[in-house]
Scaffold this active site. Structure first.
Site, PDB file in Angstrom:
ATOM      1  N   ASP A   1       0.858  -1.186   0.000  1.00  0.00           N
ATOM      2  CA  ASP A   1       0.000   0.000   0.000  1.00  0.00           C
ATOM      3  C   ASP A   1       0.895   1.238   0.000  1.00  0.00           C
ATOM      4  OD1 ASP A   1      -2.159   1.677   0.043  1.00  0.00           O
ATOM      5  OD2 ASP A   1      -2.965   1.005   1.943  1.00  0.00           O
TER       6      ASP A   1
ATOM      7  N   ASP B   1       1.692   6.978   5.512  1.00  0.00           N
ATOM      8  CA  ASP B   1       0.360   7.569   5.648  1.00  0.00           C
ATOM      9  C   ASP B   1       0.346   8.413   6.917  1.00  0.00           C
ATOM     10  OD1 ASP B   1      -0.412   6.204   3.405  1.00  0.00           O
ATOM     11  OD2 ASP B   1      -2.116   5.173   4.357  1.00  0.00           O
TER      12      ASP B   1
ATOM     13  N   ARG C   1       1.299  10.500  -5.212  1.00  0.00           N
ATOM     14  CA  ARG C   1       1.186  10.864  -3.799  1.00  0.00           C
ATOM     15  C   ARG C   1       2.511  11.339  -3.218  1.00  0.00           C
ATOM     16  NH1 ARG C   1      -2.810   6.257  -1.061  1.00  0.00           N
ATOM     17  NH2 ARG C   1      -4.497   6.428  -2.602  1.00  0.00           N
TER      18      ARG C   1
END
Length: 547
Positions: free
Chosen positions: A380, A384, A437
């Protein structure tokens, strides 16, 4: 009382500057002397903190500010500044009190300081950025008086504690300037400040550290009880939003070995981010040892040796430093999870093949510094930062052909828990053919992205969505078809705000900008290097093994 001839300051200082090299004595001229016996601080200017004269001494009583006081003339060149210094309470082990020389202004000077961790440091402070030129262990106790002397002569600098030279360095950044006192997130008392003009002779170096200081040579000038070392300031209110943040464009030094950006801000009961300082140091080289260490209550410095395989995301308790030894320390297969955690440093590690996120900073965690790591092939995200987390700095990392590099704000529906949080600094990272990102942001304002190298990012560089506010400055984009999204949103997310300033775009598309963004400079000082220098600086400095 300050003794000086201010009416003739410019003439006197110029005369001293010309004649200093012909004078061989430290007592050639007394430029300034202040014992504060007159009960005032006339002639001193201050920045930050809470300064006052009491009991015939100069007191700085706050542990929540980078406090400075300065006096003298900007044309003073070669001299020795001395003062007696009594630290009362350090914000943490990296905070400091001492004397300054050749001050250009309140953010640029040389300093000799004592730290809460028991060191004497010779520092160059330039635009607020700190470079430690020399350091030596010295016994430091709160409530004890020390005599500090900082000698500057041409490019030669020396610092003495209680008459013994403990640090020396060569640096030619500042040739002249005022003198001063500094109490960086430290309450302290200062007295008997003197400045002697002429090169003089520094105290003879000693192979040993100075002796443990004795009790105060005169009664301690404490008008009120010393504040507790554990006292923490209340977080400040959010700043108002100016149309455009004030630029800071001078080339900066290599980052100091301490958290900067939002991770260095005093807030939420934390005086910056210092990890496991004050706790034991352990070396781990097995899965069991690592998992036991990160789950231990209390401060700890965890040194990772070799490759360790873990699964899933493993929780890390507060007050930890997790740092790789050498350049090959690796966390394979899993990652670290922060749930209501704080004051954690993750440095000098390679994360490979994480089955979820490699580093997840979530659920109101704060003061996390992620620095000099390498991320390879997580299933993933690499990093984060979500669910109300804040005061996070991501610096000098290498995102090596990753897919989802960094997510700030996990959902279009998370505004109720994220608005007012998600304060993140992203600087000097190498986004090396990573797809997307870098970061993707929802809700956070400000998110400060500066001096990063974006190379061959297939989908996009930075996306500001859901009314997030991103300041993008001094970055270098190369072969990035879509450097920035903002006004049009991204995917299913609504539009955000993005200000771009002084970025370089090579073989790249346009950067979409929109609106205004809160100024990160209201929270911390920083220096933006010229963007043309970024590729070389970042490729040579980012990732593990380059601390």
């Amino acid at each position: 009382m300050v003794h000086r001839a201010w009416a003739a300051t410019a003439v006197l200082a110029a005369t001293i500057a010309v004649s200093a090299f012909a004078v061989g004595r430290a007592d050639a001229a007394t430029l300034l002397s202040d014992d504060f016996a007159d009960g005032n601080s006339a002639g001193w200017s201050t920045s930050g903190g809470s300064w006052s004269v009491s009991a015939q001494a100069y007191r700085q009583s706050s542990t929540g500010a980078d406090a400075k006081a300065q006096a003298g003339a900007t044309v003073w060149t070669d001299y020795t500044v001395r003062a007696r210094v009594q630290p009362l309470a350090f914000g943490n082990s990296t905070r400091a009190a001492g004397v300054t020389a050749r001050a250009q202004n309140m953010t640029s000077f040389y300093a000799l300081v004592l730290t809460g961790g028991g060191t004497a440091q010779l520092r160059r402070v330039s635009g607020g950025g700190v470079t430690v030129l020399a350091s030596a262990p010295v016994p430091v106790s709160t409530g004890t008086w020390y005599t500090l002397a900082l000698w500057v002569n041409g490019s030669q600098l020396s610092g003495a504690v209680d008459g013994v030279t403990v640090v020396s360095a060569t640096d030619a950044t500042f040739a002249a300037g005022r003198v001063g006192l500094v109490a960086s997130y430290t309450s302290a008392v200062f007295d008997d400040v003197t400045v002697d003009g002429g090169p003089g002779t520094p105290p003879s170096p000693s192979a040993s550290a100075p002796p443990s200081p004795s009790a105060s040579p005169r009664p301690s000038p404490s008008a009120s009880p010393s504040p507790s070392a554990s006292a923490s300031p209340s977080p400040s209110a959010s700043p108002s939003r100016p149309p455009s943040p004030s630029p800071s464009t001078s080339p900066g030094p290599v980052p100091p070995n301490q958290a900067d950006g939002f991770a260095g801000v005093n807030a939420l009961g934390q005086n910056g981010t210092y990890g496991g300082v004050g706790g034991p140091t352990v070396v781990v080289d097995t899965t069991e040892e690592l998992l036991t260490a990160i789950d231990t209550i209390g401060p700890m410095i965890i040194q990772v040796q070799g490759a360790i395989t873990i699964d899933s995301k493993r929780g890390v308790r507060p007050n930890k430093t997790i740092i790789g030894l050498g350049s090959t320390a690796t966390i394979n297969g899993g990652g670290f999870d922060f749930y209501r955690s704080y004051n954690v440093i993750v440095r000098n590690l390679t994360f490979t093949n994480a089955e979820d996120d490699a580093v997840n900073v979530g659920q109101n965690s704060h003061h996390v510094w992620i620095d000099h790591n390498r991320f390879v092939a997580p299933v993933d995200g690499s990093i984060d930062i979500v669910r109300g987390a804040e005061y996070v700095t991501v610096s000098w990392n290498h995102f090596d052909h990753t897919d989802k590099s960094m997510l700030i704000g996990h959902s279009d529906g998370s505004g109720s828990e994220d608005i007012g949080h998600l304060k993140v600094t992203v600087h000097h990272n190498f986004f090396d053919h990573s797809r997307q990102r870098h970061p993707r942001v929802r809700w956070g304002d400000p998110v400060h992205v500066y001096n990063n190298y974006f190379l061959g990012n297939e989908l996009y560089g930075v996306a500001s969505t859901q009314n997030a506010g991103v300041l993008l400055e001094g970055n270098y984009f190369e072969n990035v078809p879509y450097p920035c999204f903002s006004a049009s949103g991204y995917a299913d997310s609504g539009p955000g705000r993005l200000v771009q300033r002084n970025n370089v775009f090579v073989a790249s598309g346009p950067c979409e900008v929109s609106g205004t963004v809160a100024d990160p400079g209201a929270h911390y000082s920083y220096i933006v290097a010229a963007p043309g220098t970024v590729p070389a600086t970042v490729t040579s400095g980012a990732g593990p093994g380059r601390l």
